[in-house]
Motif scaffolding. Structure first.
Motif, PDB file in Angstrom:
ATOM      1  N   GLU A 221       1.435  -1.331  -0.121  1.00 11.29           N
ATOM      2  CA  GLU A 221       0.388   0.229   0.385  1.00 11.29           C
ATOM      3  C   GLU A 221       1.172   1.682   0.465  1.00 11.29           C
ATOM      4  N   VAL A 222       0.243   2.706  -0.594  1.00 15.08           N
ATOM      5  CA  VAL A 222       0.753   3.988  -0.612  1.00 15.08           C
ATOM      6  C   VAL A 222       0.264   4.583   0.076  1.00 15.08           C
ATOM      7  N   ARG A 223       0.929   5.255   0.786  1.00 23.49           N
ATOM      8  CA  ARG A 223      -0.174   6.319   1.386  1.00 23.49           C
ATOM      9  C   ARG A 223      -0.062   7.818   1.013  1.00 23.49           C
ATOM     10  N   THR A 224      -1.098   8.381   1.044  1.00 24.29           N
ATOM     11  CA  THR A 224      -0.954   9.540   0.031  1.00 24.29           C
ATOM     12  C   THR A 224      -1.753  10.459   0.960  1.00 24.29           C
ATOM     13  N   TRP A 225      -0.874  12.272   1.380  1.00 26.92           N
ATOM     14  CA  TRP A 225      -1.778  13.241   2.685  1.00 26.92           C
ATOM     15  C   TRP A 225      -2.196  13.995   1.840  1.00 26.92           C
ATOM     16  N   ALA A 236       5.579   6.020   1.777  1.00 24.62           N
ATOM     17  CA  ALA A 236       4.911   4.663   2.148  1.00 24.62           C
ATOM     18  C   ALA A 236       4.142   4.296   2.697  1.00 24.62           C
ATOM     19  N   HIS A 237       3.384   2.936   3.066  1.00 29.21           N
ATOM     20  CA  HIS A 237       2.471   2.614   4.220  1.00 29.21           C
ATOM     21  C   HIS A 237       3.291   2.642   5.350  1.00 29.21           C
ATOM     22  N   PRO A 238       3.209   2.759   6.456  1.00 33.24           N
ATOM     23  CA  PRO A 238       3.540   2.526   7.535  1.00 33.24           C
ATOM     24  C   PRO A 238       4.078   0.313   8.260  1.00 33.24           C
ATOM     25  N   ASP A 239       2.731  -0.188   7.300  1.00 35.10           N
ATOM     26  CA  ASP A 239       3.204  -1.096   7.749  1.00 35.10           C
ATOM     27  C   ASP A 239       4.242  -1.238   6.949  1.00 35.10           C
ATOM     28  N   THR A 240       4.726  -1.099   6.044  1.00 36.67           N
ATOM     29  CA  THR A 240       5.567  -1.443   4.765  1.00 36.67           C
ATOM     30  C   THR A 240       6.435  -0.239   4.425  1.00 36.67           C
ATOM     31  N   ALA A 241       7.449  -0.027   5.407  1.00 38.29           N
ATOM     32  CA  ALA A 241       7.969   1.032   5.146  1.00 38.29           C
ATOM     33  C   ALA A 241       9.109   1.887   4.346  1.00 38.29           C
ATOM     34  N   GLU A 242       9.807   0.969   4.642  1.00 39.81           N
ATOM     35  CA  GLU A 242      10.991   0.458   3.597  1.00 39.81           C
ATOM     36  C   GLU A 242      10.387   0.340   1.869  1.00 39.81           C
ATOM     37  N   VAL A 243       9.551  -0.025   1.506  1.00 41.94           N
ATOM     38  CA  VAL A 243       8.817  -0.104   0.476  1.00 41.94           C
ATOM     39  C   VAL A 243       8.498   1.422  -0.544  1.00 41.94           C
ATOM     40  N   LEU A 249       2.787   5.750  -9.582  1.00 43.19           N
ATOM     41  CA  LEU A 249       1.379   6.225  -8.893  1.00 43.19           C
ATOM     42  C   LEU A 249       0.794   7.023  -9.293  1.00 43.19           C
ATOM     43  N   ASP A 250      -0.361   7.054  -9.764  1.00 40.94           N
ATOM     44  CA  ASP A 250      -1.638   8.613 -10.333  1.00 40.94           C
ATOM     45  C   ASP A 250      -2.710   8.508  -9.237  1.00 40.94           C
ATOM     46  N   VAL A 251      -2.596  10.244  -9.101  1.00 45.80           N
ATOM     47  CA  VAL A 251      -3.742  10.164  -7.676  1.00 45.80           C
ATOM     48  C   VAL A 251      -4.891  10.744  -8.463  1.00 45.80           C
ATOM     49  N   VAL A 266      -6.028  14.522   5.641  1.00 46.39           N
ATOM     50  CA  VAL A 266      -6.964  13.542   5.258  1.00 46.39           C
ATOM     51  C   VAL A 266      -5.635  12.242   4.642  1.00 46.39           C
ATOM     52  N   THR A 267      -5.572  11.398   4.757  1.00 48.42           N
ATOM     53  CA  THR A 267      -4.774  10.177   4.226  1.00 48.42           C
ATOM     54  C   THR A 267      -5.675   9.206   3.571  1.00 48.42           C
ATOM     55  N   ALA A 268      -5.178   8.720   2.672  1.00 47.56           N
ATOM     56  CA  ALA A 268      -5.662   7.615   1.320  1.00 47.56           C
ATOM     57  C   ALA A 268      -4.954   7.021   0.877  1.00 47.56           C
ATOM     58  N   ASP A 269      -5.304   5.608   1.523  1.00 47.37           N
ATOM     59  CA  ASP A 269      -3.838   5.117   1.501  1.00 47.37           C
ATOM     60  C   ASP A 269      -4.395   4.002   0.136  1.00 47.37           C
ATOM     61  N   LEU A 270      -3.179   3.714  -1.347  1.00 47.59           N
ATOM     62  CA  LEU A 270      -3.568   3.444  -2.163  1.00 47.59           C
ATOM     63  C   LEU A 270      -3.058   1.770  -2.610  1.00 47.59           C
ATOM     64  N   THR A 271      -3.727   1.147  -3.267  1.00 44.29           N
ATOM     65  CA  THR A 271      -2.810  -0.112  -3.564  1.00 44.29           C
ATOM     66  C   THR A 271      -3.303  -0.971  -5.135  1.00 44.29           C
ATOM     67  N   ARG A 272      -2.700  -1.323  -6.306  1.00 43.69           N
ATOM     68  CA  ARG A 272      -2.657  -1.748  -7.081  1.00 43.69           C
ATOM     69  C   ARG A 272      -3.469  -2.870  -7.370  1.00 43.69           C
ATOM     70  N   HIS A 273      -4.389  -3.248  -7.924  1.00 48.27           N
ATOM     71  CA  HIS A 273      -5.901  -4.311  -8.025  1.00 48.27           C
ATOM     72  C   HIS A 273      -4.972  -5.222  -9.121  1.00 48.27           C
ATOM     73  N   GLU A 274      -4.879  -6.373  -9.317  1.00 47.64           N
ATOM     74  CA  GLU A 274      -4.041  -7.291 -10.290  1.00 47.64           C
ATOM     75  C   GLU A 274      -4.630  -6.971 -11.738  1.00 47.64           C
ATOM     76  N   ASP A 275      -5.521  -5.807 -11.714  1.00 47.76           N
ATOM     77  CA  ASP A 275      -5.993  -5.854 -13.137  1.00 47.76           C
ATOM     78  C   ASP A 275      -5.320  -4.379 -13.449  1.00 47.76           C
ATOM     79  N   GLY A 276      -4.025  -4.056 -12.598  1.00 42.58           N
ATOM     80  CA  GLY A 276      -3.370  -2.603 -13.257  1.00 42.58           C
ATOM     81  C   GLY A 276      -3.799  -1.149 -12.657  1.00 42.58           C
ATOM     82  N   ARG A 277      -5.382  -1.134 -11.741  1.00 40.81           N
ATOM     83  CA  ARG A 277      -5.652  -0.012 -11.634  1.00 40.81           C
ATOM     84  C   ARG A 277      -5.687  -0.161 -10.202  1.00 40.81           C
ATOM     85  N   TRP A 278      -5.163   1.034 -10.033  1.00 47.63           N
ATOM     86  CA  TRP A 278      -4.988   2.442  -8.142  1.00 47.63           C
ATOM     87  C   TRP A 278      -6.223   1.861  -7.673  1.00 47.63           C
TER      88      TRP A 278
END
Length: 306
Positions: A221-225, A236-243, A249-251, A266-278
């Motif tokens: 996941e990616v955290r956006t502010w 990065a997302h806090p759970d995967t801070a090293e990634v 990424l296009d918001v 606010v924060t918005a946590d994003l991740t990639r669907h297996e079909d490529g969409r965010w």
């Protein structure tokens, strides 16, 4: 340590400001006090306090533990100087406790950038879901924790796998026992997961059950502010801070929906669907969203007050 934060790569979505914020932004940061040294910031937020002071922003401490226990909110904010606007950066509070803090601060002439209504809207899924429903897994929810209400909600999604949470938080670190439902049509098995979620959340259980249709995601996941509807920082997302966040990424698409919420921070946590969409995993109030350890505190302070 790698710095995994960056300014938002896409254009600013909206220049509108929301709430009691001047053009220069509020000049007071509120953080939880250290339990053993109550005049000092909690160690977890000390770097942000230092970064704020270095940027010319005053810092004051509040007694988070007293607020969370529902004790005298006036005493909990007694160290906050009167008569200014403020932003809170601290541990999570439920909506009622946040409202109590806001009321006690208002009695001192201090106005929080995020009102109690806005905090609840960002903090609880029913407050933000409709505005972003095109960008996030289909979801239904209950008001309360009864089994009949849970069963009726499951019927709305019919069948297939799902992910459970309450209005504010999942138990994703207990994935198999308290988060993932392999088949909604198996009502007994689905309720077993829900009951375990309820047990683990205990007194922190908020609102009711949320049932979200399972989607297959890939990668971290990616955290956006976002402040005032503008994407100001990607981390990065806090759970995967090293990634680090991926460069592609296009918001822009989700940004229009987030901006339409009209929320100050606010924060918005994003991740990639297996079909490529965010896809949007969740929205949270930025005041109580954790900063990944790989993002320097001054990056967040600059995004928040810049």
């Amino acid at each position: 340590m790698t710095n995994s934060s960056a300014p938002c790569a896409s254009p600013v979505i909206n220049k509108r400001r929301t709430g009691p914020v001047t053009d220069d932004g509020p000049m007071l940061l509120l953080v939880p006090a250290d339990v053993l040294r109550p005049r000092r910031p909690d160690e977890h937020f000390a770097a942000e306090a230092d970064a704020a002071r270095a940027a010319g922003i005053d810092v004051a401490v509040v007694d988070h533990d007293a607020l969370a226990r529902g004790e005298d909110a006036g005493r909990a904010v007694a160290r906050v100087p009167a008569g200014t606007d403020a932003v809170y950066r601290g541990w999570m509070l439920n909506s009622a406790r946040y409202a109590a803090m806001a009321g006690a601060l208002a009695a001192r002439g201090v106005s929080l950038r995020t009102s109690p209504r806005q905090y609840r809207q960002a903090h609880e899924l029913p407050g933000w879901y409709d505005a972003v429903s095109d960008h996030t897994p289909e979801s239904v929810w209950t008001d309360g924790d009864s089994r009949p209400a849970f069963t009726r909600a499951c019927v709305q999604l019919q069948d297939g796998p799902a992910v459970l949470r309450d209005w504010t938080k999942s138990m994703k670190h207990h994935w198999q026992e308290a988060a993932y439902v392999p088949e909604l049509a198996d009502s007994d098995a689905a309720w077993q997961v829900a009951a375990r979620l309820r047990e683990l959340r205990g007194d922190d259980f908020t609102g009711g059950f949320v049932i979200r249709r399972f989607e297959a995601f890939t990668g971290a996941e990616v955290r956006t502010w976002w402040t005032g509807g503008d994407c100001r920082l990607i981390t990065a997302h806090p759970d995967t801070a090293e990634v680090p966040p991926p460069a592609d990424l296009d918001v822009t698409a989700v940004g229009a929906a987030i901006s339409a919420l009209g929320l100050p921070f606010v924060t918005a946590d994003l991740t990639r669907h297996e079909d490529g969409r965010w896809r949007l995993v969740e929205i949270g109030d930025g005041q109580v969203s954790d900063r990944p350890r790989t993002t320097p505190a001054h990056d967040l302070i600059r995004a928040l007050f810049g």
